[in-house]
Each structure stands twice: as structure tokens, then as C-alpha cells.
Design an enzyme around this catalytic site. Structure first.
Site, PDB file in Angstrom:
ATOM      1  N   GLU A 250      79.882  35.729  63.850  1.00 43.54           N
ATOM      2  CA  GLU A 250      80.110  35.031  62.586  1.00 43.54           C
ATOM      3  C   GLU A 250      80.633  35.986  61.546  1.00 43.54           C
ATOM      4  O   GLU A 250      79.988  37.198  61.043  1.00 43.54           O
ATOM      5  CB  GLU A 250      78.566  34.752  62.105  1.00 43.54           C
ATOM      6  N   CYS A 284      80.160  34.852  52.985  1.00 39.77           N
ATOM      7  CA  CYS A 284      81.121  35.093  53.798  1.00 39.77           C
ATOM      8  C   CYS A 284      81.921  33.783  53.767  1.00 39.77           C
ATOM      9  O   CYS A 284      83.354  33.927  54.019  1.00 39.77           O
ATOM     10  CB  CYS A 284      80.756  35.163  55.380  1.00 39.77           C
ATOM     11  N   GLU A 458      76.988  28.575  64.929  1.00 37.71           N
ATOM     12  CA  GLU A 458      75.567  28.470  64.718  1.00 37.71           C
ATOM     13  C   GLU A 458      75.206  27.206  64.209  1.00 37.71           C
ATOM     14  O   GLU A 458      75.993  26.480  63.761  1.00 37.71           O
ATOM     15  CB  GLU A 458      75.010  29.558  63.433  1.00 37.71           C
TER      16      GLU A 458
HETATM   17  P1  NAD Z   1      78.814  45.119  58.787  1.00 36.81           P
HETATM   18  O1  NAD Z   1      80.221  44.776  59.743  1.00 36.81           O
HETATM   19  O2  NAD Z   1      79.262  46.469  57.990  1.00 36.81           O
HETATM   20  O3  NAD Z   1      77.651  45.297  59.358  1.00 36.81           O
HETATM   21  C1  NAD Z   1      76.937  44.083  60.135  1.00 36.81           C
HETATM   22  C2  NAD Z   1      75.791  44.390  60.905  1.00 36.81           C
HETATM   23  O4  NAD Z   1      76.437  45.172  62.172  1.00 36.81           O
HETATM   24  C3  NAD Z   1      74.852  45.567  60.478  1.00 36.81           C
HETATM   25  O5  NAD Z   1      73.658  45.046  60.614  1.00 36.81           O
HETATM   26  C4  NAD Z   1      75.588  46.879  60.887  1.00 36.81           C
HETATM   27  O6  NAD Z   1      74.334  47.834  61.221  1.00 36.81           O
HETATM   28  C5  NAD Z   1      75.736  46.432  62.347  1.00 36.81           C
HETATM   29  N1  NAD Z   1      76.835  47.243  62.851  1.00 36.81           N
HETATM   30  C6  NAD Z   1      77.738  48.068  62.505  1.00 36.81           C
HETATM   31  N2  NAD Z   1      78.609  48.624  63.396  1.00 36.81           N
HETATM   32  C7  NAD Z   1      78.081  48.363  64.517  1.00 36.81           C
HETATM   33  C8  NAD Z   1      78.336  48.549  65.687  1.00 36.81           C
HETATM   34  N3  NAD Z   1      79.345  49.529  66.139  1.00 36.81           N
HETATM   35  N4  NAD Z   1      77.431  47.990  66.828  1.00 36.81           N
HETATM   36  C9  NAD Z   1      76.752  46.997  66.483  1.00 36.81           C
HETATM   37  N5  NAD Z   1      76.100  46.880  65.248  1.00 36.81           N
HETATM   38  C10 NAD Z   1      76.866  47.469  64.268  1.00 36.81           C
HETATM   39  O7  NAD Z   1      78.925  43.868  57.656  1.00 36.81           O
HETATM   40  P2  NAD Z   1      78.134  43.905  56.208  1.00 36.81           P
HETATM   41  O8  NAD Z   1      78.734  44.834  55.355  1.00 36.81           O
HETATM   42  O9  NAD Z   1      76.522  43.937  56.479  1.00 36.81           O
HETATM   43  O10 NAD Z   1      78.115  42.160  55.935  1.00 36.81           O
HETATM   44  C11 NAD Z   1      79.391  41.793  55.262  1.00 36.81           C
HETATM   45  C12 NAD Z   1      80.184  41.181  56.241  1.00 36.81           C
HETATM   46  O11 NAD Z   1      79.533  40.344  56.927  1.00 36.81           O
HETATM   47  C13 NAD Z   1      81.375  40.577  55.391  1.00 36.81           C
HETATM   48  O12 NAD Z   1      82.640  40.540  56.059  1.00 36.81           O
HETATM   49  C14 NAD Z   1      80.942  38.927  55.603  1.00 36.81           C
HETATM   50  O13 NAD Z   1      82.143  38.072  55.480  1.00 36.81           O
HETATM   51  C15 NAD Z   1      80.453  38.879  56.894  1.00 36.81           C
HETATM   52  N6  NAD Z   1      79.327  37.750  56.759  1.00 36.81           N
HETATM   53  C16 NAD Z   1      79.507  36.674  57.796  1.00 36.81           C
HETATM   54  C17 NAD Z   1      78.713  35.585  57.676  1.00 36.81           C
HETATM   55  C18 NAD Z   1      79.238  34.411  58.695  1.00 36.81           C
HETATM   56  O14 NAD Z   1      78.370  33.902  58.891  1.00 36.81           O
HETATM   57  N7  NAD Z   1      80.269  34.382  59.221  1.00 36.81           N
HETATM   58  C19 NAD Z   1      77.625  35.647  57.083  1.00 36.81           C
HETATM   59  C20 NAD Z   1      77.487  36.733  56.271  1.00 36.81           C
HETATM   60  C21 NAD Z   1      78.315  37.738  56.250  1.00 36.81           C
END
Ligand code: NAD
Length: 484
Positions: A250, A284, A458
Site C-alpha cells: 500500500e 495516501c 486491503e
Molecule cells: P516510509 O516508506 O518512510 O516508511 C513506512 C514504514 O516502512 C515505516 O515503518 C518504516 O520504518 C519502514 N521501513 C523503511 N525502510 C524499510 C526497509 N528497508 N525495510 C522494511 N521496512 C522499512 O513511509 P512513511 O513516511 O512512514 O509514510 C508515508 C508514505 O506512506 C507515503 O508515501 C504514503 O502515501 C504512504 N501511505 C500509503 C497508504 C496506502 O494505503 N496506500 C497509507 C498510508 C500511507
């Protein structure tokens, strides 16, 4: 302010667990900048403990009937609803989102997921396929150990949207919340266990990307569901591919919201506000490219400006507040950078664009008009309260421009022309779409993206396909006809 320091950083095998040798993670209240709790990232020993617990508990859970599993999930849903206010206050402290929002959109949405998948658990079945005398039957089986990794915008909802279908299907889960908002998932784990969930089935461990990566690569893990950005999605998807693990991604978006000139202007403005400024724009699926047909452009902009300037910005704990701070200083600064780029590239600032002085991470809701497709604010996900309004002339043109993005999470259309609404939505490359509204995501409807915005769905019955697999069993009723 309530004491939000949890009993310990992690919840493993039905109990709080601490390992203070893990790197400190400060939890900051975005409205004041104050540190309200300090947690520790999972050490390799904690990661191992969580996965071992999940692995050991899963077969016993999968062997229970769906009715028994569902009953526990539904009990947890009721408990979440009973405690909605306390959970919402915690969510507000964790994320900075106004209590006015968290009271209706976070714990309640988590409870919906637990109730929905709890209800579905008893009716998960395979099928029978008759082949003459012989037959095949399919068994719908759990995947095993699932890992959930969350973003910071909807911490309770994300934990439940992943946990509920996983558990309903007989899996166990290790959930890693975002390091920015680590508190609420612990409460979800606590409540699930109070509701009767056997130990080890829903574990929460804290940490940054490295902890997430350690989970994804572990051979005990069968499935990974990530909510996060596209760059993280690429890494997690690639790592999961090494073990041919199931994935749900997502990811981010830059979704189009198309307003035709026959639309109800008041509703279209309302939709654009919901689709850009809820949760201070940290959603998002937001419709951040608002395409407005030229005939109503100035009326739309005038009304939009009036209504956006009526936002009540302030203390998120005050229920009159409907626009809170950004989740972190870092995110606020990223958004300010985009606002500067918007101005530098020639977009017309209609309202907002300001950082609000003080210790909290506040920005004013921002609207740019006269945005063109090539501008940075029309191409990149900002994840903040910045709406880009673009003009268009006709239907074919706007469909082509709306689709000219690598993302494909969501799309919306405002029109009073019924057939046009369906015709246009049918051509938009997006997974979650709306006609004459925006951003409603009930648990009964599939949610997820196309293109770079993700894979899998989801919510709804569709999520079952992503947390279970079919075993096909051929049963012969006659002699075996071998060639020699
Ligand atoms: P992010 O990608 O920085 O982090 C998301 C999660 O991934 C965090 O828990 C982080 O610790 C973890 N993570 C980071 N690097 C990783 C790795 N190499 N391996 C495993 N886990 C890792 O995102 P964010 O800044 O927390 O959230 C914002 C982003 O999420 C935006 O792009 C938004 O659009 C997206 N989002 C999508 C949805 C959806 O349902 N499509 C919902 C909410 C947010």
C-alpha cells in the site's frame, strides 16, 4: 496530559517486553514538540523472540474453527469501541491529528476491520469440484507468519487493517509500526489479548527501517504487508522476492480529482477539502491534483478559498480544532520545500503556504491554482496540505492528463452527469475511486492501488485472498490407470 509511556517498547507472546539496549526512539507530540515517551528499537534478539513466538503460536490458531477466531476479533472490536476516547486521545498525541478526526476515523476504523473480518472468519471455505466420479476439493489455508509494517498517518487503522484479516485467516502477525508513531499498535495488541487472543499471535516490535528489513528477510516469514512510500515499497518488495514471499504493498499516490463544470460546486469543494486537508494532508489516497473544468474554475476557487480559510487550526485536543500540525518537523520542512517550489515554478498561491510560529509543526492549508502538469507540485507526492488546482477543457484531455502519472492509488470525479461519471472513472488508472465524494474507505470496499501505488488489496473479501492460499486436493474414486 495522560501518561503515554507504555509499559515497555514491545509486545511479544502476550506480554510487554523491554530491551533497553535497543536504540532510543523518542515519541514527539507534534502540537508542542514535547517528547511524550521514549521507546527502544528492537534488537536482533527481540526480532527473533517475536518471530519465534509468532511461528510457534500460528498452527494452534489455524486449527481453531473460524467461529472461534472470529469471536475473539469481534470481542476486541467491541473493546476498542468502548475505549474509543482514550485510544483517540493517544492517537492524537502520537500523530498530532485533531481529536475531532481521531474520534471517528482511527480506532473506530480499526474496530470496523476487526468486526468485519471477525464476522467473515467462520465462512471462509474452499470448494468442491466434481470430475466425473473423482473430485477435487480446495482447502483455504493460512499463509503462516505475516509481517505488517506501518506508515505514520493511521497507526491504529493500519495495525488493524493488516492484523484483522491476517488473524481471521489463521495467520500470526509481527507488526512494526512507524518509528514516528509507535504507541497505538501496542494498545491494539493489548486489547486483542485481553479479548482472548492466544499469546504469540499478534506481536508488536518497534524500530526503524533496519528492523523492518530484518523481519522481511527472515525465512520464518511467509507474507509481508507494507504501508509506506514507493521507495520503501521497492526495497521491501525486492527483499520479499528473495524468499518468494507473498506481499501486499500500500504505497503512495498523486491522485486526480476531476471536477466537471456541471458539478455541484459546494460538494466538489467539500470533496477537494476532504481529499486534501484531512489529517493535514497526510493521506495516501488524497486527490492532490484537482482538475477543474474552465467553466467553473473561478467560482470553485473563490468558494474553496473561503472554506479553507475557515479551517480551525490549533490544539488538536480541542474538539473544535479541525486542522492539526504535521506529524514531524521533518515532514513539515519537506512540505515547505514543495510550497517554495510551487511558487518558484509559477503556480498561483490562492491561500496558505505559511509555517505557523511556535513549537508545534503547523502549516496553513495551502491551495495553488494555475498549476500545470510539469510542475513539481503536480508530479510528486507531497504528503502534506498542498492542493494543486489544474485547468482543463474536455473529457478526453483530462482523462489522459489524469493518467499521466506513475502512481495509481485513487481517483475521483464530480459531475451531475451519471453516465459521464461512470465512463470517466472506468478509464482512470487507479484502484480506489469515488464519484461525487472523496476518500471514504469503508472496510466493506477493497482498498489499494494500481501502478506504482501498490499490489494487493486491503479490506473487503478481497483481503482474504491476500492472507490465505488454496490447497487443491484431487481424490480418485476408482483404480489407478498407470501406463506400465
Ligand atoms: P516510509 O516508506 O518512510 O516508511 C513506512 C514504514 O516502512 C515505516 O515503518 C518504516 O520504518 C519502514 N521501513 C523503511 N525502510 C524499510 C526497509 N528497508 N525495510 C522494511 N521496512 C522499512 O513511509 P512513511 O513516511 O512512514 O509514510 C508515508 C508514505 O506512506 C507515503 O508515501 C504514503 O502515501 C504512504 N501511505 C500509503 C497508504 C496506502 O494505503 N496506500 C497509507 C498510508 C500511507
Amino acid at each position: 496530559m495522560q501518561n503515554v509511556q507504555p509499559t515497555a517498547s514491545h509486545f511479544i507472546n502476550g506480554a510487554y517486553v523491554e530491551d533497553a539496549t535497543g536504540a532510543a526512539i523518542d515519541v514527539v507530540y507534534p502540537a508542542t514538540g514535547a517528547v511524550i515517551a521514549t521507546l527502544h528499537a528492537a534488537t536482533p534478539a527481540i526480532v527473533d523472540q517475536a518471530l519465534a513466538a509468532a511461528k510457534a503460536a500460528q498452527p494452534v490458531w489455524a486449527a481453531m474453527t473460524g467461529t472461534e477466531r472470529g469471536r475473539i476479533l469481534r470481542r476486541a472490536a467491541d473493546m476498542i469501541r468502548d475505549r474509543n476516547r482514550a485510544l483517540s486521545e493517544l492517537e492524537t498525541l502520537d500523530t498530532g491529528k485533531p481529536l475531532q478526526e481521531t474520534l471517528v476515523a482511527d480506532a473506530t476504523s480499526g474496530a470496523d476491520a476487526l468486526e468485519y473480518f471477525g464476522g467473515l472468519a467462520a465462512s471462509l471455505t474452499g470448494e468442491h469440484i466434481q470430475l466425473g466420479q473423482d473430485f477435487v476439493y480446495t482447502r483455504r489455508e493460512a499463509l503462516g507468519v505475516c509481517v505488517g509494517i506501518g506508515a505514520w498517518n493511521y497507526p491504529t487503522q493500519i495495525a488493524c487493517w493488516k492484523g484483522a484479516p491476517a488473524l481471521a485467516c489463521g495467520n500470526s502477525m509481527v507488526f512494526k509500526p512507524s518509528e514516528t508513531t509507535p504507541l497505538s499498535a501496542l494498545k491494539v495488541a493489548e486489547i486483542l489479548h485481553e479479548a482472548g487472543l492466544p499469546a504469540g499471535l499478534f506481536n508488536v516490535i518497534q524500530g526503524r527501517g533496519d528492523v523492518g528489513a530484518a523481519l522481511v528477510t527472515d525465512p520464518r516469514v511467509d507474507k509481508v504487508s507494507l504501508t509506506g512510500s514507493v521507495p520503501t515499497g521497492r526495497k521491501v518488495y525486492a527483499a520479499a522476492a528473495q524468499g518468494i514471499k507473498h506481499v501486499t504493498m500500500e504505497l503512495g499516490g498523486k491522485s486526480p480529482l476531476i471536477v466537471f463544470d456541471d458539478a455541484d460546486v459546494e460538494d466538489a469543494v467539500g470533496g477537494a477539502i476532504l481529499g486534501n486537508f484531512y489529517s493535514s494532508g497526510q493521506v495516501c489516497s488524497n486527490g492532490t491534483r484537482v482538475f477543474v473544468q474552465k467553466g467553473i474554475k473561478e467560482r470553485f476557487l473563490a468558494r474553496l478559498k473561503q472554506r479553507v480559510e475557515a479551517a480551525v487550526i490549533g490544539d488538536p485536543m480541542d474538539e473544535a480544532t479541525n486542522f492539526g500540525p504535521m506529524v514531524s518537523a521533518a515532514q513539515r520542512d519537506i512540505v515547505l520545500g514543495y510550497i517554495e517550489k510551487g511558487q518558484a515554478e509559477g503556480a498561483r498561491l490562492i491561500t496558505g503556504g505559511q509555517r505557523i510560529d511556535g513549537d508545534g509543526f503547523y502549516l496553513t492549508p495551502t491551495v495553488f491554482a494555475d498549476v500545470t502538469d510539469g510542475m513539481t507540485i503536480a508530479r510528486e507526492e507531497i504528503f502534506g496540505p498542498v492542493m494543486a488546482v489544474l485547468d482543463f477543457d474536455d473529457e478526453d484531455e483530462v482523462i489522459a492528463r489524469a493518467n499521466a502519472t506513475e502512481f495509481g492509488l485513487s481517483a475521483g470525479v464530480f459531475t451531475r452527469d451519471l453516465t459521464r461519471g461512470h465512463r470517466v472513472i472506468g478509464q482512470l488508472e487507479a484502484g480506489s475511486c469515488w464519484i461525487n465524494t472523496y476518500n471514504l474507505a469503508p472496510v466493506e470496499a477493497p482498498f489499494g492501488g494500481a501502478k506504482l501505488s501498490g499490489v494487493g488489496r486491503e479490506n473487503s473479501k478481497a483481503a482474504i485472498e491476500h492472507y490465505s492460499q488454496l490447497k487443491s486436493v484431487y481424490v480418485a474414486m476408482g483404480p489407478v490407470d498407470a501406463p506400465y
